[in-house]
Design a protein around this motif. Structure first.
Motif, PDB file in Angstrom:
ATOM      1  N   GLU A   1     -18.189   7.966  11.161  1.00  0.00           N
ATOM      2  CA  GLU A   1     -17.630   8.225   9.828  1.00  0.00           C
ATOM      3  C   GLU A   1     -16.391   9.089   9.928  1.00  0.00           C
ATOM      4  N   PHE A   2     -16.410  10.046  10.856  1.00  0.00           N
ATOM      5  CA  PHE A   2     -15.225  10.872  11.085  1.00  0.00           C
ATOM      6  C   PHE A   2     -14.043  10.010  11.541  1.00  0.00           C
ATOM      7  N   ALA A   3     -14.303   9.102  12.478  1.00  0.00           N
ATOM      8  CA  ALA A   3     -13.250   8.214  12.958  1.00  0.00           C
ATOM      9  C   ALA A   3     -12.689   7.360  11.826  1.00  0.00           C
ATOM     10  N   ALA A   4     -13.563   6.906  10.929  1.00  0.00           N
ATOM     11  CA  ALA A   4     -13.106   6.105   9.791  1.00  0.00           C
ATOM     12  C   ALA A   4     -12.202   6.936   8.880  1.00  0.00           C
ATOM     13  N   MET A   5     -12.570   8.205   8.650  1.00  0.00           N
ATOM     14  CA  MET A   5     -11.761   9.077   7.803  1.00  0.00           C
ATOM     15  C   MET A   5     -10.347   9.233   8.371  1.00  0.00           C
ATOM     16  N   ILE A   6     -10.259   9.348   9.687  1.00  0.00           N
ATOM     17  CA  ILE A   6      -8.961   9.552  10.333  1.00  0.00           C
ATOM     18  C   ILE A   6      -8.171   8.251  10.450  1.00  0.00           C
ATOM     19  N   GLU A   7      -8.843   7.190  10.865  1.00  0.00           N
ATOM     20  CA  GLU A   7      -8.149   5.987  11.298  1.00  0.00           C
ATOM     21  C   GLU A   7      -7.952   4.937  10.212  1.00  0.00           C
ATOM     22  N   GLU A   8      -8.808   4.931   9.186  1.00  0.00           N
ATOM     23  CA  GLU A   8      -8.685   3.908   8.149  1.00  0.00           C
ATOM     24  C   GLU A   8      -7.627   4.330   7.136  1.00  0.00           C
ATOM     25  N   THR A   9      -6.391   4.074   7.487  1.00  0.00           N
ATOM     26  CA  THR A   9      -5.275   4.408   6.615  1.00  0.00           C
ATOM     27  C   THR A   9      -4.291   3.246   6.581  1.00  0.00           C
ATOM     28  N   PRO A  10      -3.993   2.712   5.409  1.00  0.00           N
ATOM     29  CA  PRO A  10      -3.026   1.620   5.297  1.00  0.00           C
ATOM     30  C   PRO A  10      -1.603   2.126   5.053  1.00  0.00           C
TER      31      PRO A  10
ATOM     32  N   ALA B   1       0.812  -1.215   0.000  1.00  0.00           N
ATOM     33  CA  ALA B   1       0.000   0.000   0.000  1.00  0.00           C
ATOM     34  C   ALA B   1       0.844   1.264   0.000  1.00  0.00           C
ATOM     35  N   GLU B   2       1.876   1.319   0.830  1.00  0.00           N
ATOM     36  CA  GLU B   2       2.678   2.539   0.908  1.00  0.00           C
ATOM     37  C   GLU B   2       3.378   2.837  -0.416  1.00  0.00           C
ATOM     38  N   LYS B   3       3.928   1.812  -1.034  1.00  0.00           N
ATOM     39  CA  LYS B   3       4.620   2.017  -2.309  1.00  0.00           C
ATOM     40  C   LYS B   3       3.637   2.453  -3.391  1.00  0.00           C
ATOM     41  N   LEU B   4       2.450   1.866  -3.397  1.00  0.00           N
ATOM     42  CA  LEU B   4       1.439   2.256  -4.382  1.00  0.00           C
ATOM     43  C   LEU B   4       1.006   3.699  -4.140  1.00  0.00           C
TER      44      LEU B   4
ATOM     45  N   LEU C   1       1.532   6.479  -7.083  1.00  0.00           N
ATOM     46  CA  LEU C   1       0.373   7.115  -7.704  1.00  0.00           C
ATOM     47  C   LEU C   1       0.224   8.574  -7.282  1.00  0.00           C
ATOM     48  N   SER C   2       0.671   8.935  -6.083  1.00  0.00           N
ATOM     49  CA  SER C   2       0.655  10.347  -5.681  1.00  0.00           C
ATOM     50  C   SER C   2       1.530  11.166  -6.614  1.00  0.00           C
ATOM     51  N   GLN C   3       2.605  10.574  -7.083  1.00  0.00           N
ATOM     52  CA  GLN C   3       3.492  11.252  -8.025  1.00  0.00           C
ATOM     53  C   GLN C   3       2.868  11.375  -9.412  1.00  0.00           C
ATOM     54  N   GLN C   4       1.694  10.760  -9.601  1.00  0.00           N
ATOM     55  CA  GLN C   4       0.983  10.842 -10.881  1.00  0.00           C
ATOM     56  C   GLN C   4      -0.400  11.487 -10.715  1.00  0.00           C
ATOM     57  N   GLY C   5      -0.519  12.317  -9.683  1.00  0.00           N
ATOM     58  CA  GLY C   5      -1.728  13.110  -9.531  1.00  0.00           C
ATOM     59  C   GLY C   5      -2.853  12.482  -8.740  1.00  0.00           C
ATOM     60  N   PHE C   6      -2.646  11.297  -8.162  1.00  0.00           N
ATOM     61  CA  PHE C   6      -3.687  10.660  -7.371  1.00  0.00           C
ATOM     62  C   PHE C   6      -3.691  11.208  -5.948  1.00  0.00           C
ATOM     63  N   ARG C   7      -4.849  11.077  -5.290  1.00  0.00           N
ATOM     64  CA  ARG C   7      -5.020  11.474  -3.896  1.00  0.00           C
ATOM     65  C   ARG C   7      -5.596  10.296  -3.111  1.00  0.00           C
ATOM     66  N   ARG C   8      -5.364  10.313  -1.790  1.00  0.00           N
ATOM     67  CA  ARG C   8      -5.894   9.244  -0.947  1.00  0.00           C
ATOM     68  C   ARG C   8      -7.130   9.698  -0.176  1.00  0.00           C
ATOM     69  N   SER C   9      -8.119   8.810  -0.077  1.00  0.00           N
ATOM     70  CA  SER C   9      -9.257   8.971   0.814  1.00  0.00           C
ATOM     71  C   SER C   9      -9.481   7.620   1.476  1.00  0.00           C
ATOM     72  N   GLN C  10      -9.116   7.510   2.774  1.00  0.00           N
ATOM     73  CA  GLN C  10      -9.147   6.245   3.495  1.00  0.00           C
ATOM     74  C   GLN C  10      -8.358   5.184   2.726  1.00  0.00           C
ATOM     75  N   ASN C  11      -8.989   4.096   2.299  1.00  0.00           N
ATOM     76  CA  ASN C  11      -8.242   3.034   1.611  1.00  0.00           C
ATOM     77  C   ASN C  11      -8.477   3.043   0.104  1.00  0.00           C
ATOM     78  N   VAL C  12      -8.649   4.255  -0.432  1.00  0.00           N
ATOM     79  CA  VAL C  12      -8.863   4.422  -1.879  1.00  0.00           C
ATOM     80  C   VAL C  12      -7.932   5.502  -2.411  1.00  0.00           C
TER      81      VAL C  12
END
Length: 284
Positions: A132-141, A39-42, A46-57
């Motif tokens: 839902e707020f807790a999920a936004m903060i805590e669901e990070t791989p 996950a971290e490498k991906l 992908l961040s270097q190609q304009g992608f952004r993260r939202s939880q596990n997406v």
């Protein structure tokens, strides 16, 4: 001996929905799941190609006939604050910064609710509850931090007798920078320009860590919500498959034409994955 090949990420496209940044337009996102030991490498790649993260997406705009949204990042080594930005830093000199593990608190949620109710009451997150707020903060791989900013007792705006939480930023730590995933702050302290201060302080965080970039999310020319990022010097935008100096914000059009965006299959085929293999064909 049995060899197992790594599973390549699959890319999907969201259904069109009204654009939150430009009136009268429809948005669509290209996205993939962020999970597993890679996950971290991906996320880095992908961040270097304009992608952004939202939880596990991980996602990137892929609108059918619009290419106005462009990922933006600040080149830390070349950034020089303007006089106005220096005043923002001076105005918030009393703040203390705390970097915590990604764990949601009731104090954070109370601040988040005040921020949404006064600044984004009609936005897509307006009905978010504490779970839902807790999920936004805590669901990070990936490697994430919750950066909190506190106002000490006795400082202007704090008569509580104890430290007061006034700003929060969920921040990812990438191999080449820090990425501001989501931030919120005390809406009653408008004079302090806390949103601007969070960005300026993250430039310092990146500089202290020896990281070259601060990823800001999307710059959208013509959008009152997202156009402000052009005010930061040494800004790069991801456009036409490459990072470029912003230079003149007025030179970038809000393209609205059925030929301004490449077909999804071509976009996916050009995505560089961590193991350098071509991306698989999209799935509807």
């Amino acid at each position: 001996m049995r060899h197992t090949l790594p599973i390549a990420p699959q890319f999907y496209v969201t259904a069109p929905q009204p654009c939150p940044y430009l009136d009268g337009r429809m948005e669509r996102k290209l996205f993939t799941a962020l999970q597993g030991e890679g996950a971290e490498k991906l996320n880095d790649t992908l961040s270097q190609q304009g992608f952004r993260r939202s939880q596990n997406v991980l996602y990137r705009p892929s609108c059918a006939d619009c290419s106005a949204c462009m990922s933006a990042r600040i080149r830390v080594a070349d950034f020089r604050p303007t006089r106005s930005q220096k005043r923002v830093v001076k105005r918030n000199a009393a703040l203390t910064r705390k970097a915590n593990s990604p764990w949601a608190t009731e104090e954070q949620y109370a601040l988040f609710r005040r921020y949404l109710d006064q600044r984004h009451a009609d936005g897509g997150m307006a009905d978010m509850d504490i779970f839902e707020f807790a999920a936004m903060i805590e669901e990070t791989p990936v490697k994430s931090r919750v950066i909190e900013y506190h106002l000490p007792p006795g400082a202007e705006g704090n008569d509580t007798g104890e430290d007061k939480l006034i700003a929060v930023c969920l921040t990812d730590v990438l191999e080449d920078g820090v990425s501001l995933v989501y931030s919120f702050f005390e809406p009653a302290m408008e004079r302090h320009s806390l949103g601007r201060y969070i960005i300026l302080d993250h430039i310092e965080i990146a500089r202290e860590a020896g990281l070259p970039y601060v990823y800001l999310g999307y710059w959208v020319p013509g959008s009152p919500k997202m156009g402000y990022k052009a005010s930061y010097g040494a800004l790069e935008i991801y456009k036409a498959g490459a990072w470029r100096d912003l230079v003149d914000p007025e030179a970038h059009r809000q393209d609205l034409h059925p030929l301004s965006v490449d077909p999804i299959a071509e976009q996916v085929a050009r995505i560089r994955l961590p193991d350098s293999r071509p991306a698989p064909t999209r799935r509807d």
